[in-house]
Design a protein around this motif. Structure first.
Motif, PDB file in Angstrom:
ATOM      1  N   LEU A  13       0.878  -1.155   0.000  1.00 59.26           N
ATOM      2  CA  LEU A  13       0.000   0.000   0.000  1.00 59.26           C
ATOM      3  C   LEU A  13       0.918   1.207   0.000  1.00 59.26           C
ATOM      4  O   LEU A  13       1.823   1.296   0.822  1.00 59.26           O
ATOM      5  CB  LEU A  13      -0.873   0.019   1.252  1.00 59.26           C
ATOM      6  CG  LEU A  13      -1.601   1.340   1.461  1.00 59.26           C
ATOM      7  CD1 LEU A  13      -2.937   1.299   0.768  1.00 59.26           C
ATOM      8  CD2 LEU A  13      -1.805   1.628   2.916  1.00 59.26           C
ATOM      9  N   HIS A  14       0.689   2.089  -0.948  1.00 58.46           N
ATOM     10  CA  HIS A  14       1.523   3.279  -0.996  1.00 58.46           C
ATOM     11  C   HIS A  14       0.701   4.467  -0.525  1.00 58.46           C
ATOM     12  O   HIS A  14      -0.406   4.677  -0.984  1.00 58.46           O
ATOM     13  CB  HIS A  14       2.035   3.494  -2.425  1.00 58.46           C
ATOM     14  CG  HIS A  14       2.508   4.876  -2.667  1.00 58.46           C
ATOM     15  ND1 HIS A  14       2.021   5.650  -3.670  1.00 58.46           N
ATOM     16  CD2 HIS A  14       3.395   5.628  -1.989  1.00 58.46           C
ATOM     17  CE1 HIS A  14       2.598   6.826  -3.616  1.00 58.46           C
ATOM     18  NE2 HIS A  14       3.430   6.841  -2.603  1.00 58.46           N
ATOM     19  N   PHE A  15       1.231   5.212   0.427  1.00 59.13           N
ATOM     20  CA  PHE A  15       0.526   6.400   0.881  1.00 59.13           C
ATOM     21  C   PHE A  15       1.482   7.580   0.908  1.00 59.13           C
ATOM     22  O   PHE A  15       2.597   7.484   1.400  1.00 59.13           O
ATOM     23  CB  PHE A  15      -0.091   6.168   2.267  1.00 59.13           C
ATOM     24  CG  PHE A  15      -0.942   7.327   2.729  1.00 59.13           C
ATOM     25  CD1 PHE A  15      -1.906   7.859   1.913  1.00 59.13           C
ATOM     26  CD2 PHE A  15      -0.760   7.874   3.987  1.00 59.13           C
ATOM     27  CE1 PHE A  15      -2.690   8.926   2.324  1.00 59.13           C
ATOM     28  CE2 PHE A  15      -1.541   8.929   4.423  1.00 59.13           C
ATOM     29  CZ  PHE A  15      -2.506   9.460   3.580  1.00 59.13           C
ATOM     30  N   ASP A  16       1.005   8.675   0.323  1.00 58.31           N
ATOM     31  CA  ASP A  16       1.793   9.894   0.241  1.00 58.31           C
ATOM     32  C   ASP A  16       1.339  10.791   1.386  1.00 58.31           C
ATOM     33  O   ASP A  16       0.198  11.208   1.430  1.00 58.31           O
ATOM     34  CB  ASP A  16       1.521  10.524  -1.124  1.00 58.31           C
ATOM     35  CG  ASP A  16       2.157  11.893  -1.266  1.00 58.31           C
ATOM     36  OD1 ASP A  16       2.684  12.400  -0.263  1.00 58.31           O
ATOM     37  OD2 ASP A  16       2.106  12.442  -2.362  1.00 58.31           O
ATOM     38  N   GLY A  18       2.573  13.742   2.083  1.00 55.20           N
ATOM     39  CA  GLY A  18       3.020  15.112   1.895  1.00 55.20           C
ATOM     40  C   GLY A  18       4.368  15.204   1.224  1.00 55.20           C
ATOM     41  O   GLY A  18       5.070  16.178   1.403  1.00 55.20           O
ATOM     42  N   ASP A  24       7.174   9.074  -4.727  1.00 51.34           N
ATOM     43  CA  ASP A  24       5.938   8.399  -5.154  1.00 51.34           C
ATOM     44  C   ASP A  24       6.120   7.799  -6.528  1.00 51.34           C
ATOM     45  O   ASP A  24       5.732   6.669  -6.798  1.00 51.34           O
ATOM     46  CB  ASP A  24       4.778   9.397  -5.265  1.00 51.34           C
ATOM     47  CG  ASP A  24       4.540  10.108  -3.977  1.00 51.34           C
ATOM     48  OD1 ASP A  24       5.068   9.641  -2.970  1.00 51.34           O
ATOM     49  OD2 ASP A  24       3.849  11.113  -3.989  1.00 51.34           O
ATOM     50  N   ALA A  46      -3.425  -0.790  -3.007  1.00 51.17           N
ATOM     51  CA  ALA A  46      -4.124   0.471  -2.724  1.00 51.17           C
ATOM     52  C   ALA A  46      -5.278   0.311  -1.758  1.00 51.17           C
ATOM     53  O   ALA A  46      -6.217   1.070  -1.764  1.00 51.17           O
ATOM     54  CB  ALA A  46      -4.607   1.144  -4.003  1.00 51.17           C
ATOM     55  N   ARG A  67      -4.866  10.326   9.142  1.00 54.20           N
ATOM     56  CA  ARG A  67      -5.146   9.353   8.069  1.00 54.20           C
ATOM     57  C   ARG A  67      -4.119   8.252   8.061  1.00 54.20           C
ATOM     58  O   ARG A  67      -4.430   7.100   7.796  1.00 54.20           O
ATOM     59  CB  ARG A  67      -5.162  10.054   6.714  1.00 54.20           C
ATOM     60  CG  ARG A  67      -6.452  10.708   6.337  1.00 54.20           C
ATOM     61  CD  ARG A  67      -6.645  11.964   7.082  1.00 54.20           C
ATOM     62  NE  ARG A  67      -7.899  12.648   6.801  1.00 54.20           N
ATOM     63  CZ  ARG A  67      -8.251  13.778   7.398  1.00 54.20           C
ATOM     64  NH1 ARG A  67      -7.465  14.333   8.311  1.00 54.20           N
ATOM     65  NH2 ARG A  67      -9.385  14.345   7.121  1.00 54.20           N
TER      66      ARG A  67
ATOM     67  N   GLN C  12      -6.557   8.490   0.297  1.00 54.48           N
ATOM     68  CA  GLN C  12      -5.739   7.393  -0.227  1.00 54.48           C
ATOM     69  C   GLN C  12      -6.630   6.612  -1.168  1.00 54.48           C
ATOM     70  O   GLN C  12      -7.613   6.012  -0.752  1.00 54.48           O
ATOM     71  CB  GLN C  12      -5.236   6.529   0.929  1.00 54.48           C
ATOM     72  CG  GLN C  12      -4.162   5.556   0.564  1.00 54.48           C
ATOM     73  CD  GLN C  12      -4.705   4.268   0.043  1.00 54.48           C
ATOM     74  OE1 GLN C  12      -5.742   3.818   0.469  1.00 54.48           O
ATOM     75  NE2 GLN C  12      -4.012   3.674  -0.889  1.00 54.48           N
ATOM     76  N   ALA C  14      -6.793   4.346  -5.148  1.00 49.94           N
ATOM     77  CA  ALA C  14      -5.980   3.680  -6.171  1.00 49.94           C
ATOM     78  C   ALA C  14      -5.750   4.547  -7.389  1.00 49.94           C
ATOM     79  O   ALA C  14      -4.721   4.464  -8.030  1.00 49.94           O
ATOM     80  CB  ALA C  14      -6.654   2.387  -6.575  1.00 49.94           C
ATOM     81  N   PRO C  19      -2.513  12.510  -2.016  1.00 55.68           N
ATOM     82  CA  PRO C  19      -3.667  12.644  -1.145  1.00 55.68           C
ATOM     83  C   PRO C  19      -4.471  13.898  -1.428  1.00 55.68           C
ATOM     84  O   PRO C  19      -4.004  15.001  -1.224  1.00 55.68           O
ATOM     85  CB  PRO C  19      -3.036  12.711   0.246  1.00 55.68           C
ATOM     86  CG  PRO C  19      -1.714  13.306   0.024  1.00 55.68           C
ATOM     87  CD  PRO C  19      -1.274  12.924  -1.349  1.00 55.68           C
ATOM     88  N   TYR C  40      -3.749  18.097   2.419  1.00 53.24           N
ATOM     89  CA  TYR C  40      -3.058  16.924   2.958  1.00 53.24           C
ATOM     90  C   TYR C  40      -1.575  16.994   2.672  1.00 53.24           C
ATOM     91  O   TYR C  40      -0.786  16.319   3.294  1.00 53.24           O
ATOM     92  CB  TYR C  40      -3.638  15.642   2.351  1.00 53.24           C
ATOM     93  CG  TYR C  40      -5.052  15.402   2.773  1.00 53.24           C
ATOM     94  CD1 TYR C  40      -5.319  14.834   4.004  1.00 53.24           C
ATOM     95  CD2 TYR C  40      -6.105  15.768   1.971  1.00 53.24           C
ATOM     96  CE1 TYR C  40      -6.612  14.637   4.421  1.00 53.24           C
ATOM     97  CE2 TYR C  40      -7.403  15.576   2.373  1.00 53.24           C
ATOM     98  CZ  TYR C  40      -7.653  15.010   3.598  1.00 53.24           C
ATOM     99  OH  TYR C  40      -8.931  14.825   4.013  1.00 53.24           O
ATOM    100  N   ASN C  41      -1.218  17.769   1.684  1.00 51.03           N
ATOM    101  CA  ASN C  41       0.178  17.854   1.284  1.00 51.03           C
ATOM    102  C   ASN C  41       0.791  19.193   1.664  1.00 51.03           C
ATOM    103  O   ASN C  41       1.876  19.518   1.232  1.00 51.03           O
ATOM    104  CB  ASN C  41       0.259  17.664  -0.242  1.00 51.03           C
ATOM    105  CG  ASN C  41       1.252  16.615  -0.601  1.00 51.03           C
ATOM    106  OD1 ASN C  41       2.171  16.356   0.162  1.00 51.03           O
ATOM    107  ND2 ASN C  41       1.088  16.004  -1.737  1.00 51.03           N
ATOM    108  N   ARG C  43       2.856  21.624   3.388  1.00 56.63           N
ATOM    109  CA  ARG C  43       3.990  21.543   4.304  1.00 56.63           C
ATOM    110  C   ARG C  43       4.374  22.905   4.825  1.00 56.63           C
ATOM    111  O   ARG C  43       4.996  23.007   5.866  1.00 56.63           O
ATOM    112  CB  ARG C  43       5.192  20.939   3.564  1.00 56.63           C
ATOM    113  CG  ARG C  43       5.031  19.506   3.213  1.00 56.63           C
ATOM    114  CD  ARG C  43       5.788  19.151   1.965  1.00 56.63           C
ATOM    115  NE  ARG C  43       5.140  19.673   0.782  1.00 56.63           N
ATOM    116  CZ  ARG C  43       5.574  19.477  -0.460  1.00 56.63           C
ATOM    117  NH1 ARG C  43       6.669  18.816  -0.669  1.00 56.63           N
ATOM    118  NH2 ARG C  43       4.923  19.980  -1.482  1.00 56.63           N
TER     119      ARG C  43
ATOM    120  N   HIS D 183     -10.155  -1.796 -10.060  1.00 49.43           N
ATOM    121  CA  HIS D 183      -9.131  -1.398  -9.102  1.00 49.43           C
ATOM    122  C   HIS D 183      -9.047   0.117  -8.980  1.00 49.43           C
ATOM    123  O   HIS D 183      -8.985   0.661  -7.893  1.00 49.43           O
ATOM    124  CB  HIS D 183      -7.810  -1.983  -9.568  1.00 49.43           C
ATOM    125  CG  HIS D 183      -6.620  -1.563  -8.787  1.00 49.43           C
ATOM    126  ND1 HIS D 183      -6.446  -1.931  -7.484  1.00 49.43           N
ATOM    127  CD2 HIS D 183      -5.566  -0.800  -9.123  1.00 49.43           C
ATOM    128  CE1 HIS D 183      -5.314  -1.414  -7.053  1.00 49.43           C
ATOM    129  NE2 HIS D 183      -4.762  -0.727  -8.017  1.00 49.43           N
TER     130      HIS D 183
END
Lengths: 144, 116, 361, 287
Positions: A13-16, A18, A24, A46, A67, C12, C14, C19, C40-41, C43, D183
């Motif tokens: 599972l890839h989560f970004d 920030g 990524d 995912a 999250r 999150q 697919a 985000p 969410y991003n 900074r 998906h």
């Protein structure tokens, strides 16, 4: 035997949280013809409920903190957390920024750190292969 | 509607008369360190940047230009988050979470702004 | 009786790399309302970038990893204007070549991503295979796959060697026929056309109203391209360039703009190599940025990227503001999405190439 | 007695073969995408791992629906393998799909709901085709018992076999028709709220469903020599898998309505043409 077969199918599972997208994309590059991590059975799912390995990129921003915790809790054991890149490891590239928690390990436990800004796909691959060894140990512990 | 906004709208109308309507690039705010803020409307007009600069007070009610350019909404929301300025009918909470610091780009009030 | 249900997309998900949150109100898989939330991003880059103008040169690459070189080019260009100097010709051409190379990686990513969201796994893989070719090329030239760190205020830090230029030319020769093949597939493939044509239409007026830039506006028939006006290397020094635009305004038009620009980038890189002459590559600057302000614009892969810098005679900057293309493109999604099916939400969102790290900074 | 033993052998061997087939499928997909791909035994590794994961469910209903789904699919396949009635197997398998959709509905997650709806829509799209194919098979054979098939029906029913292509695409969750498990749209649709062991159960259920569908395909070919018969049957299955992978890799996903319309029009159309041709032939209208 069981551990061996089980660790041949790490679903990621890839989560970004920030990041700048550099890491990524390297995670995505892993799935594509040149690196093709499906050789090791790795598939990008995912979906935290299906995942075994969490690939986290980026310094954790204040908004994505909760999250990330949710995702971590939703992933069934045994699981592995890999922090990809410098900013996920300790957040140093974004040292002056006011909205980051500095590193994934401030929020959830991390098993492996991948260096580099951005980390190279080879490094992530190496970490995953190393991580499979650690994961095997976790599976053994869970069996006991 | 304050004098600045009326002026801006007039200028925009004048710009639109001669040639195609100017395209809004950005709304910039900058702290002048004395309780006032620069508010800069940047337009792309006839192949070059044209900007209109105004100075607003901390508690001014600024009229949003989202009715002229829908895209301005996000820029104004960002300014609300970053500086705590007020735009009519626009709410903040665009980038910042409740746990983030408030108005992070406000600068310390230690000196009078330099002439720009 | 109609029943409205709420479907959350993200942070999150697919279909999205990054985000951001999309709250869809759905009636029988038809979207009736959409609410976006960002941050969410976030900074706090604008704060950090104002701390030290020399460090910012490297930090601004970290705003976005997909268009990192465009960010640093825009920044150094702004600083050059602020200092009142000009970069040498060779540096400008090197910047142009690297910017086009990065546009190749970015557009190939966007094209692959849109193929992925409509379930065309194979095409995704093909686009990423070609992308990897460019990634290894820029790695050979600059030493980094994502962040090149080649720019300096007043030019470039290190010259590109003759072998390097030859390498770029050879790679472009290898790449071009394969990209043309992919373009003919995107043009002809029936299932892809069926999924993209007429989906997420953004009219010319709406595109202007939402201030969209880059392929999003060029897909709606607005031929805005900063390469014509902004960056000095383009259209001024004998580089032949014409913006590509389509009138339809749907996902397919935006995809085709990117597909054609990929071929155009190959051409621009070749032109840049041919125009390259030996000479100095860095006009070094001394001192701190003066207390004045300057704008700098480049055409990033997603559209016009603008920097505004105000100095104060110190190492610190008074204010640095960046208007990233995604900040105006992504909100325009809410205009495209009304009345679309849930299945089309992914392709519509991806067709503007959302870059959330740019939007949030 | 021997029939029962063959049936039992089939019951064990066929799911293993299906796992292998899925391995071939993934490998073939990877090769078409210029990749190396996973080892052939990858589906077994996946399943093995899932059974070793933590057991965690959203609610009890979900677990019972997962169990019901796998049991029903298993029963459907067992009825088929032990020489039972095809129609019974068909309806039991359909009930298994229903249980899967209900399990998705019970989770109350938005993606689960969407996935459940789409799963039902898929059932609506391919079950009529499958039913008609089974019907025409049984009619030609004179019996619906799966062990009563000993004739080569391929030359009589070629169009009905081709009509099975969309059915196989849907059951294998392949590209133009992988609506319920899309998906990139709804993550993995009906499977979204399951994890660990329960996900493994559903995957196993899916294997049995595939075994049943592929079983129907093998009924088209038969020969007196057992070796030729088996070879022919496996060849048909492999051709179908290859076709599915090829179509998967050269198409984008279609939308819901499109899937229902295309599958029904294509499948039912071909089968009915075949039926009409047969009827003309039987009544001697041509001669």
């Amino acid at each position: 035997m069981r551990e061996d077969a089980a660790t041949r199918s790490p679903w990621i599972l890839h989560f970004d949280t920030g990041s700048c997208n550099g890491c990524d994309l390297e995670v995505w590059a892993l799935l594509t013809p040149r690196y093709d991590v499906e050789r090791f059975g790795m598939v990008n799912k995912a979906n935290p409920k299906h995942a075994d390995i969490l690939l986290i990129t980026g310094p954790v921003t204040k908004k994505s903190e909760q999250r990330l915790i949710n995702l971590y809790n939703q992933t069934p054991d045994p699981k592995l957390v890999i922090a990809c890149g410098d900013c996920a490891s300790n957040g140093v590239p974004f040292l002056d920024c006011y909205n980051v928690c500095m590193g994934v390990d401030k929020v959830i436990p991390v098993d492996l750190y991948v260096p580099g800004c951005s980390c190279r796909p080879e490094a992530i691959m190496d970490a995953v292969v190393k991580g499979i060894g650690m994961w095997k140990k976790k599976v053994e512990e869970a069996d006991r | 509607m304050s004098a600045a906004e009326i002026d801006l709208r007039k200028k925009l109308e004048r710009m639109s008369l001669k040639s195609p309507r100017p395209r809004l690039i950005d709304v910039i705010a900058a702290d002048r360190r004395d309780g006032t803020y620069d508010l800069i409307y940047v337009f792309h007009h006839e192949g070059a940047i044209v900007d209109h600069r105004y100075v607003v007070n901390e508690d001014d009610d600024i009229t949003s230009i989202a009715d002229l350019y829908a895209g301005a909404l996000c820029m104004e929301r960002e300014i609300i988050d970053m500086y705590g300025l007020k735009f009519n009918g626009v709410t903040g909470g665009f980038l910042l979470d409740p746990s983030s610091p408030k108005n992070p780009l406000r600068q310390p009030r230690k000196e009078v702004a330099k002439d720009v | 009786m109609s029943r409205t249900s709420v479907i959350p997309f993200g942070p999150q998900h697919a279909a999205f790399l990054e985000p951001f949150h999309l709250k869809l109100q759905v009636e029988e898989e038809v979207v009736v309302g959409a609410e976006m939330s960002f941050g969410y991003n976030h900074r706090g880059m604008e704060y950090a970038m104002a701390q030290d103008f020399k460090r910012t040169q490297f930090l601004c690459e970290r705003v976005c990893g997909i268009c990192s070189f465009h960010h640093s080019s825009a920044y150094v260009q702004t600083m050059e204007r602020l200092f009142g100097i000009e970069a040498p010709e060779r540096a400008k051409l090197v910047r142009m070549i690297m910017m086009e190379a990065q546009r190749l990686t970015s557009h190939l990513l966007a094209l692959g991503h849109i193929a992925e969201t409509v379930g065309y796994e194979n095409m995704f893989m093909q686009f990423f295979r070609e992308r990897e070719e460019v990634m290894t090329l820029v790695n050979r030239i600059s030493g980094g796959r994502v962040h090149y760190s080649m720019n300096a205020i007043g030019g470039i830090r290190k010259d590109v060697t003759y072998e390097g230029l030859k390498d770029i030319g050879e790679t472009m020769d290898r790449l071009e026929p394969r990209l043309l093949d992919l373009r003919s597939i995107v043009r002809k493939d029936r299932t892809l056309r069926k999924r993209l044509i007429g989906v997420g239409v953004l009219s010319k007026e709406a595109a202007f109203d939402w201030c969209t830039v880059g392929p999003t506006s060029r897909g709606s028939g607005l031929p805005h391209d900063i390469r014509l006006t902004g960056f000095d290397g383009y259209g001024v020094n004998g580089v032949k360039f014409r913006p590509i635009y389509y009138d339809e305004g749907d996902c397919y038009a935006r995809t085709m703009v990117r597909m054609d620009e990929v071929i155009q980038s190959v051409d621009l890189i070749r032109q840049g190599i041919n125009l390259m002459r030996d000479g100095p590559f860095l006009n070094a600057v001394k001192g701190n940025p003066p207390a004045a302000d300057a704008y700098g614009r480049v055409e990033a892969p997603r559209g016009e990227l603008m920097y505004w810098v105000r100095g104060k005679n110190e190492v610190q900057l008074d204010r640095i503001k960046l208007r990233t293309p995604a900040l105006v493109n992504v909100p325009a999604v809410s205009a495209m999405i009304k009345g679309a099916r849930v299945a089309d939400v992914g392709p519509i969102t991806v067709s503007v190439d959302p870059c959330i790290c740019c939007t949030d900074r | 007695m021997t029939d029962a033993i063959t049936g039992l052998a089939m019951l064990i061997a066929v799911p293993l073969l299906i796992g292998l087939l899925l391995g071939i499928d993934r490998r073939l997909t990877a090769r078409m995408q210029n990749r190396v791909g996973p080892p052939l035994l990858q589906p077994f590794y996946d399943l093995w791992k899932l059974f070793g994961k933590e057991r965690r469910a959203v609610n009890q209903a979900q677990v019972s629906f997962a169990a019901a789904s796998v049991l029903l699919q298993f029963t459907a396949f067992a009825v088929f393998a032990t020489g039972g009635d095809l129609l019974v197997a068909f309806f039991v398998s359909g009930a298994g799909n229903l249980a899967l959709a209900l399990g998705a509905f019970s989770s109350r997650s938005a993606y689960g709901q969407l996935g459940g709806q789409r799963e039902l829509l898929q059932v609506l799209a391919y079950e009529p085709v499958l039913f008609l194919v089974i019907f025409i098979l049984g009619w030609q054979n004179g019996s619906f018992l799966s062990d009563a098939f000993g004739e080569n029906l391929l030359y009589l029913l070629p169009l009905a076999l081709i009509a099975m292509v969309p059915v196989v695409l849907i059951t294998m969750q392949k590209s133009p028709f992988d609506i319920a498990t899309a998906h990139q749209e709804i993550v993995s649709g009906v499977y979204v709220e399951y994890s660990g062991t329960y996900l493994g159960l559903l995957k196993l259920g899916h294997w049995f469903e595939l075994a049943f569908v592929f079983g129907i395909i093998t009924l088209f070919f038969s020969a007196d020599d057992i070796v030729i018969s088996l070879l022919g049957k496996s060849l048909i299955v492999l051709v179908f898998v290859f076709l599915a992978v090829l179509i998967d890799n050269s198409t984008a996903r279609t939308t819901r309505g499109d899937m229902v319309f295309k599958t029904l029009a294509f499948g039912l159309g071909l089968t009915i043409i075949n039926l009409v041709l047969l009827w003309i032939d039987v009544s001697g209208a041509i001669w």
